[in-house]
Design a protein around this motif. Structure first.
Motif, PDB file in Angstrom:
ATOM      1  N   SER A  54     -11.816   5.513   6.010  1.00 50.78           N
ATOM      2  CA  SER A  54     -10.918   6.679   6.054  1.00 50.78           C
ATOM      3  C   SER A  54      -9.484   6.281   5.720  1.00 50.78           C
ATOM      4  CB  SER A  54     -10.951   7.307   7.446  1.00 50.78           C
ATOM      5  OG  SER A  54      -9.948   8.312   7.561  1.00 50.78           O
ATOM      6  N   PRO A  55      -8.758   7.140   4.975  1.00 53.08           N
ATOM      7  CA  PRO A  55      -7.339   6.883   4.734  1.00 53.08           C
ATOM      8  C   PRO A  55      -6.472   7.079   5.972  1.00 53.08           C
ATOM      9  CG  PRO A  55      -8.239   8.448   3.120  1.00 53.08           C
ATOM     10  CD  PRO A  55      -9.241   8.313   4.221  1.00 53.08           C
ATOM     11  N   VAL A  56      -7.015   7.671   7.032  1.00 54.00           N
ATOM     12  CA  VAL A  56      -6.214   8.018   8.210  1.00 54.00           C
ATOM     13  C   VAL A  56      -5.739   6.756   8.929  1.00 54.00           C
ATOM     14  CG1 VAL A  56      -6.256   9.124  10.480  1.00 54.00           C
ATOM     15  CG2 VAL A  56      -7.343  10.255   8.511  1.00 54.00           C
ATOM     16  N   ASP A  88       0.817  -1.199   0.000  1.00 55.51           N
ATOM     17  CA  ASP A  88       0.000   0.000   0.000  1.00 55.51           C
ATOM     18  C   ASP A  88       0.861   1.263   0.000  1.00 55.51           C
ATOM     19  OD1 ASP A  88      -2.425  -1.366   0.015  1.00 55.51           O
ATOM     20  OD2 ASP A  88      -2.442  -1.522   2.212  1.00 55.51           O
ATOM     21  N   LEU A  89       0.217   2.387  -0.323  1.00 54.46           N
ATOM     22  CA  LEU A  89       0.878   3.690  -0.290  1.00 54.46           C
ATOM     23  C   LEU A  89       0.708   4.310   1.092  1.00 54.46           C
ATOM     24  CD1 LEU A  89      -0.146   5.326  -3.690  1.00 54.46           C
ATOM     25  CD2 LEU A  89       2.191   4.814  -2.955  1.00 54.46           C
ATOM     26  N   THR A 108      -2.655   1.214  -3.961  1.00 51.96           N
ATOM     27  CA  THR A 108      -2.036   1.864  -5.120  1.00 51.96           C
ATOM     28  C   THR A 108      -3.056   2.215  -6.200  1.00 51.96           C
ATOM     29  OG1 THR A 108      -1.471  -0.332  -5.981  1.00 51.96           O
ATOM     30  CG2 THR A 108       0.242   0.850  -4.757  1.00 51.96           C
ATOM     31  N   SER A 109      -4.309   1.810  -5.998  1.00 48.20           N
ATOM     32  CA  SER A 109      -5.380   2.246  -6.895  1.00 48.20           C
ATOM     33  C   SER A 109      -6.231   3.345  -6.271  1.00 48.20           C
ATOM     34  CB  SER A 109      -6.262   1.061  -7.287  1.00 48.20           C
ATOM     35  OG  SER A 109      -6.875   0.484  -6.143  1.00 48.20           O
ATOM     36  N   GLY A 110      -5.876   3.776  -5.060  1.00 51.02           N
ATOM     37  CA  GLY A 110      -6.555   4.889  -4.422  1.00 51.02           C
ATOM     38  C   GLY A 110      -7.681   4.513  -3.481  1.00 51.02           C
ATOM     39  N   LYS A 111      -7.849   3.248  -3.171  1.00 50.11           N
ATOM     40  CA  LYS A 111      -8.923   2.813  -2.280  1.00 50.11           C
ATOM     41  C   LYS A 111      -8.436   2.799  -0.824  1.00 50.11           C
ATOM     42  CE  LYS A 111     -11.038  -0.099  -5.842  1.00 50.11           C
ATOM     43  NZ  LYS A 111     -12.085   0.904  -6.133  1.00 50.11           N
ATOM     44  N   VAL A 112      -9.377   2.765   0.099  1.00 57.81           N
ATOM     45  CA  VAL A 112      -9.056   2.675   1.522  1.00 57.81           C
ATOM     46  C   VAL A 112      -8.947   1.206   1.911  1.00 57.81           C
ATOM     47  CG1 VAL A 112      -9.872   3.133   3.866  1.00 57.81           C
ATOM     48  CG2 VAL A 112     -10.193   4.855   2.076  1.00 57.81           C
ATOM     49  N   PRO A 113      -7.825   0.765   2.464  1.00 62.92           N
ATOM     50  CA  PRO A 113      -7.705  -0.634   2.901  1.00 62.92           C
ATOM     51  C   PRO A 113      -8.743  -0.977   3.960  1.00 62.92           C
ATOM     52  CG  PRO A 113      -5.545   0.424   2.804  1.00 62.92           C
ATOM     53  CD  PRO A 113      -6.556   1.506   2.623  1.00 62.92           C
ATOM     54  N   ALA A 114      -9.273  -2.179   3.878  1.00 65.17           N
ATOM     55  CA  ALA A 114     -10.338  -2.593   4.788  1.00 65.17           C
ATOM     56  C   ALA A 114      -9.889  -2.625   6.241  1.00 65.17           C
ATOM     57  CB  ALA A 114     -10.850  -3.972   4.376  1.00 65.17           C
ATOM     58  N   ASP A 115      -8.568  -2.817   6.485  1.00 68.81           N
ATOM     59  CA  ASP A 115      -8.088  -2.911   7.856  1.00 68.81           C
ATOM     60  C   ASP A 115      -7.520  -1.595   8.389  1.00 68.81           C
ATOM     61  OD1 ASP A 115      -5.883  -2.987   6.191  1.00 68.81           O
ATOM     62  OD2 ASP A 115      -4.825  -4.523   7.340  1.00 68.81           O
ATOM     63  N   ASN A 116      -7.772  -0.457   7.697  1.00 71.98           N
ATOM     64  CA  ASN A 116      -7.418   0.829   8.295  1.00 71.98           C
ATOM     65  C   ASN A 116      -8.199   1.009   9.600  1.00 71.98           C
ATOM     66  OD1 ASN A 116      -5.567   1.593   6.366  1.00 71.98           O
ATOM     67  ND2 ASN A 116      -6.628   3.467   5.778  1.00 71.98           N
TER      68      ASN A 116
END
Length: 366
Positions: A213-215, A171-172, A200-208
């Motif tokens: 949220s990207p935070v 991930d980024l 890397t496609s701009g989505k929010v990972p499910a385990d954030n």
């Protein structure tokens, strides 16, 4: 920021012997930690073998290595160059829509290669009055069309962050600043003053930690360096205001305290830094980790800091190149057990010489 000057002889002596007065890397300022380690066998930068690879750049910032040992290097105005392992430089394109006001511009770069396909990711301050992350192809020595992955990170003439890295998870990871509004750092719905994580496609990972949220962590002032140790732990540099700069171990969903806390205060609910420096000795920007040793570029401090890592503990920081090359911005792990460093002496706060700005190649001792 004031530039500290010393004689060359004193600078070299400090660079070789540590020069770490005032730095604390313990659980309490001035109190030894039983879990810290001095790591006596830690590899050191081979100061005498540092080589200038290329010169006369204008605030080079992001450096993204390719499989052949060459790198794509961004300058703050938006130009991207290909720099070979021997220092040959060729312009490959420009990131469009970059605004270079104040501390903004083209900041972090990261690259992903799959077979013959290369994708370049860029974090930059845009002419649309925000900071954003985009992707673009790199093929045939040229940059392709930009795709916006994340936008709406507030921009200002200072504290735009700029860290960008691809983690072991693929991930980024993005480090942002408070853009001059300290309240943003404590607002979990705001993208500023944070460490962010997206795919890397701009989505929010499910385990954030915060759903949708990207935070990933919050309470940061200005994050310009992110790197990962051998266990996949995330580390980040952070600019302080008047008292302490920081090296932090990033924990999922954690609050790092800004603006309530600056440096190590031991307040409940906030995560203390692993290392803190007086702001005169650091202003830490770029961060690389090689063999579980962290290397930080210091802008105001005009040196390279080395911090051994031992799990979640840290060893004694040591400094190198004090005032020898001026403001050190980016530190990147290069193939073959080396570091690449970039200077930022033409950023309006340094004292440039004719060769600035430069990219340096620094071998590490075995």
């Amino acid at each position: 920021m004031r530039t500290v000057t010393v004689t060359l002889a004193a600078a070299l002596l400090a660079g070789c012997t540590g020069g770490s007065s005032g730095v604390t890397s313990t659980a309490g300022a001035g109190t030894p930690s039983p879990t810290s380690t001095s790591n006596p066998g830690t590899p050191r930068p081979r100061v005498g073998d540092a080589k200038v690879l290329t010169t006369k750049l204008r605030v080079p910032w992001g450096v993204a290595f390719l499989a052949d040992g060459s790198a794509l290097v961004g300058e703050r105005a938006g130009r991207v160059s290909h720099v070979s392992a021997t220092g040959k430089r060729t312009t490959v394109g420009t990131v469009r829509g970059v605004s270079e006001d104040g501390e903004g511009g083209l900041l972090g770069l990261a690259a992903r290669q799959k077979g013959s396909a290369t994708t370049l990711f860029a974090y930059y301050t845009s002419t649309s009055d925000d900071n954003r992350v985009v992707s673009m192809t790199y093929r045939g020595g040229r940059l392709g069309t930009q795709k916006v992955l994340l936008k709406g990170i507030a921009s200002a003439d200072h504290h735009n962050g700029g860290a960008l890295a691809i983690g072991p998870d693929g991930d980024l990871w993005i480090g942002t600043g408070d853009a001059g509004n300290t309240a943003r750092s404590q607002q979990r719905t705001n993208l500023n003053g944070k460490v962010l994580r997206i795919t890397t496609s701009g989505k929010v990972p499910a385990d954030n930690p915060f759903r949708g949220s990207p935070v990933y962590s919050y309470g940061h002032r200005n994050v310009q360096g992110i790197a990962f140790d051998s266990a996949g732990r995330t580390w980040a540099t952070e600019f302080g205001q008047n008292t302490y700069d920081e090296l932090n171990l990033i924990e999922k969903g954690a609050n790092y305290g800004w603006p309530v806390v600056e440096g190590r205060e031991g307040k409940k609910g906030y995560v203390d830094p692993k290392v803190q420096w007086p702001t005169s000795q650091a202003s830490p920007s770029g961060l690389a980790i090689v063999d579980d040793v962290a290397y930080l570029g210091a802008l105001r401090g005009e040196r390279l800091w080395q911090v051994p890592l031992d799990g979640t503990a840290v060893g004694t920081p040591k400094s190198f190149f004090r005032n020898e090359f001026g403001r050190i911005r980016t530190v990147v792990a290069a193939p073959g057990g080396r570091l690449w460093l970039t200077t930022s002496n033409r950023d309006g706060r340094g004292s440039p010489v004719a060769a600035d700005d430069r990219i340096l190649r620094v071998p590490l001792s075995s």
